[in-house]
Write a protein that holds these residues in place. Structure first.
Motif, PDB file in Angstrom:
ATOM      1  N   VAL A 261      69.814  99.338  67.696  1.00 39.26           N
ATOM      2  CA  VAL A 261      70.855 100.117  67.038  1.00 39.26           C
ATOM      3  C   VAL A 261      70.526 101.596  67.141  1.00 39.26           C
ATOM      4  CG1 VAL A 261      71.445  98.271  65.428  1.00 39.26           C
ATOM      5  CG2 VAL A 261      69.717  99.948  64.782  1.00 39.26           C
ATOM      6  N   THR A 265      72.831 104.291  62.773  1.00 44.83           N
ATOM      7  CA  THR A 265      73.040 102.950  62.220  1.00 44.83           C
ATOM      8  C   THR A 265      71.785 102.460  61.514  1.00 44.83           C
ATOM      9  OG1 THR A 265      74.652 102.408  63.945  1.00 44.83           O
ATOM     10  CG2 THR A 265      73.634 100.565  62.784  1.00 44.83           C
ATOM     11  N   VAL A 292      76.581  94.444  62.384  1.00 44.60           N
ATOM     12  CA  VAL A 292      76.741  95.789  62.931  1.00 44.60           C
ATOM     13  C   VAL A 292      77.875  95.728  63.942  1.00 44.60           C
ATOM     14  CG1 VAL A 292      75.675  97.635  64.266  1.00 44.60           C
ATOM     15  CG2 VAL A 292      74.328  96.402  62.556  1.00 44.60           C
ATOM     16  N   GLY A 296      79.204 100.525  65.594  1.00 51.14           N
ATOM     17  CA  GLY A 296      77.950 100.939  64.990  1.00 51.14           C
ATOM     18  C   GLY A 296      77.962 100.971  63.474  1.00 51.14           C
ATOM     19  N   GLU A 297      79.012 100.448  62.844  1.00 49.01           N
ATOM     20  CA  GLU A 297      79.077 100.431  61.385  1.00 49.01           C
ATOM     21  C   GLU A 297      78.297  99.238  60.848  1.00 49.01           C
ATOM     22  OE1 GLU A 297      82.377 100.649  57.762  1.00 49.01           O
ATOM     23  OE2 GLU A 297      82.968  99.888  59.735  1.00 49.01           O
TER      24      GLU A 297
END
Length: 345
Positions: A261, A265, A292, A296-297
Motif C-alpha cells: 500500500v 494508505t 483497501v 487506496g481508501e
C-alpha cells in the motif's frame, strides 16, 4: 503455495508523532508458577481454528516452562468449572460465539480469574459487527455502509430496501461470526432473494461491496496503554474475496507483509486501527481487518479480539515480519492477563 514477503518497515508512530517500539523480555517461568489453563475448542463454527490455536499455544507455553492445562469450552459445564478450580490465569486460545462475544469473559470475571485478551464490553461489541461499526464510525473511522437484514419482513420488500440502500454488488454475512464464515457476494436481486430464503443464520447483515485488497493490522498494547502496530498483512486471493474457504486453502492465497500500500494508505490504516482499538476498549492485543479499495481508501471491516494464534496465523505472520518471535508474541499476550478488569471495561 503461500507466499510471505517480509521487509523492514518503519516503526509505527504514535498519535503524537513519536515512533513506538516494543520490548518483550523473555518469559521467566517464575512469573507464572501456578498452572495456566488454556481454554480452546468450544461449539462455534470456528472450533477447528480454535483447537489449532489451543494446541499450538499449549505446546509453546510448555516449551517456555509454563505449566498448562487444556480445557475445552464444549465440555459439560461441570467439567469446565472443575477444570478451572484453583486456576488464577487463563489463556484464551479460542474464537467464535460463546467465547469471543463476552460470555466466557464474564464467567471468568465472576470467578475472579485473570484471562488474556479484551474484556466483556470490547468482546461483546466487537463480535457484533454492526454495533462495532457504529461505534468506530462515530469516532471517525471509515467503514462501508451496512444494514441489518430484517428476517421478519417480506422477502420481496426487504430485498428492495437493501438494494436501494446499498446498491449492487453487496456483501451478505452473519452479524456475529468470525473467520469470514458465511460471507457471500451478491450481484443481483435474484441472488439476494435466494440468499435470504436459503441462508440459515438468524442474524444477518448486508454491506456495500468495495473491490480491493484484504489487509489486516495487529496491535500490541503495553500495560501503560501505549500501542505498537505490527506491519500490515495483505492477503491476495484469486477472486479477491478473503472468505472462510480462502483462509484455509493456503495454496490459493498469497500473503504480503508489509502490505503493498502507499505511504498515505499505510498511515490511514494505522490511524484508524488505533482509533478502533481505543474506541472499543480493546486490551493487550487485537487484529483489525480492512478492505483497501482500488483508490487506496482504507475501510474498517471488523475487529478480532481473539485472533487465531497458530504459528501460521495472520497475527503470527505480522509479528514475524516485525522480528517478534512466536514465543515473544505469546509472552506479551500472557502477561496482558494480569490486569485490573474493573479499570478495563
Amino acid at each position: 503455495m503461500t507466499v510471505i514477503v517480509k521487509s523492514s518497515a518503519a516503526p509505527p508512530k504514535s498519535q503524537h508523532g513519536q515512533e513506538t517500539t516494543v520490548q518483550i523480555q523473555p518469559l521467566d517461568p517464575a512469573e507464572f508458577t501456578s498452572v495456566v489453563a488454556v481454554i480452546t475448542g468450544g461449539w462455534s463454527r470456528e472450533r477447528d481454528r480454535a483447537l489449532l490455536s489451543g494446541t499450538t499455544v499449549t505446546e509453546a507455553l510448555t516449551g517456555m516452562g509454563v505449566k498448562t492445562r487444556i480445557l475445552d469450552l464444549a465440555d459439560a459445564r461441570w467439567h469446565l468449572l472443575a477444570g478451572l478450580e484453583g486456576m488464577t490465569t487463563v489463556f484464551l486460545a479460542i474464537a467464535g460465539r460463546g467465547a469471543e462475544d463476552g460470555r466466557l469473559q464474564g464467567l471468568l470475571e465472576t470467578l475472579d480469574i485473570d484471562y488474556t485478551g479484551s474484556g466483556v464490553l470490547a468482546s461483546a461489541v466487537g463480535m457484533h459487527k454492526l454495533h462495532g461499526k457504529t461505534l468506530v464510525a462515530a469516532a471517525g473511522v471509515r467503514v462501508p455502509r451496512a444494514t441489518r437484514v430484517d428476517r421478519t419482513a417480506a422477502t420481496e420488500d426487504e430485498v428492495a430496501r437493501i438494494q436501494k440502500l446499498l446498491g449492487l454488488p453487496m456483501i451478505l454475512k452473519p452479524v456475529s461470526e468470525g473467520g469470514s464464515i458465511g460471507v457471500q457476494v451478491v450481484t443481483s436481486s435474484r441472488e439476494l432473494t435466494a440468499a435470504l430464503l436459503n441462508v440459515t443464520d438468524d442474524d444477518l447483515m448486508a454491506e456495500t461491496f468495495h473491490p480491493g485488497r484484504s489487509v489486516s493490522v495487529g496491535v500490541l498494547e503495553d500495560p501503560l496503554g501505549t500501542m505498537h502496530l505490527l506491519p500490515p498483512l495483505e492477503a491476495e486471493t484469486p477472486n479477491g474475496i478473503y472468505s472462510y474457504a480462502a483462509k484455509r486453502a493456503t495454496a490459493a492465497c498469497a500473503y504480503y507483509c508489509p502490505a503493498r500500500v502507499s505511504p498515505e494508505t499505510l498511515q490511514a490504516l494505522r490511524r484508524q486501527t488505533v482509533t478502533a482499538h481505543r474506541t472499543l476498549h480493546c486490551h493487550s492485543y487485537s487484529r483489525h481487518d480492512f478492505i483497501v479499495t482500488d483508490a487506496g481508501e482504507a475501510l474498517w471491516l471488523e475487529v478480532n479480539t481473539l485472533p487465531g494464534l497458530s504459528r501460521q496465523g495472520n497475527l503470527a505472520r505480522m509479528a514475524d515480519a516485525d522480528n517478534i518471535t512466536y514465543e515473544q508474541l505469546l509472552t506479551h499476550i500472557l502477561r496482558g492477563a494480569r490486569t485490573n478488569r474493573r479499570e478495563h471495561t
